[in-house]
Write a protein that holds these residues in place. Structure first.
Motif, PDB file in Angstrom:
ATOM      1  N   TYR A  30      23.477 -17.934 -26.045  1.00 26.27           N
ATOM      2  CA  TYR A  30      22.080 -17.492 -26.025  1.00 26.27           C
ATOM      3  C   TYR A  30      21.578 -17.393 -24.585  1.00 26.27           C
ATOM      4  CZ  TYR A  30      17.020 -17.584 -26.753  1.00 26.27           C
ATOM      5  OH  TYR A  30      15.687 -17.294 -26.738  1.00 26.27           O
ATOM      6  N   TRP A  31      21.771 -18.461 -23.835  1.00 26.49           N
ATOM      7  CA  TRP A  31      21.279 -18.503 -22.460  1.00 26.49           C
ATOM      8  C   TRP A  31      22.051 -17.524 -21.570  1.00 26.49           C
ATOM      9  CZ3 TRP A  31      16.773 -20.389 -22.682  1.00 26.49           C
ATOM     10  CH2 TRP A  31      16.480 -21.361 -23.625  1.00 26.49           C
ATOM     11  N   ARG A  32      23.341 -17.389 -21.807  1.00 24.59           N
ATOM     12  CA  ARG A  32      24.151 -16.438 -21.043  1.00 24.59           C
ATOM     13  C   ARG A  32      23.672 -15.000 -21.299  1.00 24.59           C
ATOM     14  NH1 ARG A  32      28.740 -18.438 -21.923  1.00 24.59           N
ATOM     15  NH2 ARG A  32      29.029 -17.504 -23.974  1.00 24.59           N
ATOM     16  N   SER A  33      23.354 -14.688 -22.544  1.00 24.35           N
ATOM     17  CA  SER A  33      22.851 -13.353 -22.877  1.00 24.35           C
ATOM     18  C   SER A  33      21.534 -13.064 -22.172  1.00 24.35           C
ATOM     19  CB  SER A  33      22.652 -13.203 -24.387  1.00 24.35           C
ATOM     20  OG  SER A  33      23.874 -13.187 -25.038  1.00 24.35           O
ATOM     21  N   LEU A  34      20.646 -14.052 -22.146  1.00 24.91           N
ATOM     22  CA  LEU A  34      19.373 -13.871 -21.434  1.00 24.91           C
ATOM     23  C   LEU A  34      19.601 -13.664 -19.940  1.00 24.91           C
ATOM     24  CD1 LEU A  34      17.041 -16.501 -23.138  1.00 24.91           C
ATOM     25  CD2 LEU A  34      17.025 -14.027 -23.437  1.00 24.91           C
ATOM     26  N   ARG A  35      20.464 -14.496 -19.345  1.00 21.29           N
ATOM     27  CA  ARG A  35      20.751 -14.352 -17.909  1.00 21.29           C
ATOM     28  C   ARG A  35      21.384 -13.001 -17.607  1.00 21.29           C
ATOM     29  NH1 ARG A  35      22.386 -19.765 -18.441  1.00 21.29           N
ATOM     30  NH2 ARG A  35      24.556 -19.105 -18.648  1.00 21.29           N
ATOM     31  N   ASP A  36      22.361 -12.603 -18.412  1.00 21.69           N
ATOM     32  CA  ASP A  36      23.036 -11.328 -18.187  1.00 21.69           C
ATOM     33  C   ASP A  36      22.071 -10.158 -18.326  1.00 21.69           C
ATOM     34  OD1 ASP A  36      25.358 -12.770 -17.847  1.00 21.69           O
ATOM     35  OD2 ASP A  36      26.241 -12.176 -19.789  1.00 21.69           O
TER      36      ASP A  36
END
Length: 100
Positions: free
Chosen positions: A82-88
């Protein structure tokens, strides 16, 4: 989000006064979009997310489908993805976020 407010309860647009018509409005949006949805969401059925994602051209769309996640446990089920998707997604915006 959902396709429209009334279509949360029914798959079809039954009333002409439907509110919060996200799908209709999304078709005129020209910026990148990130769609995150749980595959077993019991509040906003996954088909809402699929229709919204499909309304965004593929080159401007990022998606995260969280297998086994419902409406209220999406973040905990998705975990770091979830957090990786937001950062990306934010990183991919680059100059889009900068004012002219």
């Amino acid at each position: 989000t959902f396709v429209s407010a009334y279509r949360v309860m029914t798959r079809y647009a039954l009333l002409p006064v439907d509110q919060f018509r996200s799908l209709k409005k999304l078709k005129s949006v020209e910026v990148p979009a990130l769609v995150i949805h749980g595959t077993v969401d019991e509040v906003i059925a996954p088909w809402h997310g699929r229709l919204l994602a499909d309304a965004v051209p593929e080159h401007r769309r990022q998606e995260l489908w969280v297998e086994g996640a419902g409406h209220n446990d999406l973040v905990s089920v998705a975990g770091e993805s979830y957090w990786r998707s937001l950062r990306d997604f934010v990183s991919s915006l680059g100059d889009t976020l900068r004012a002219p």
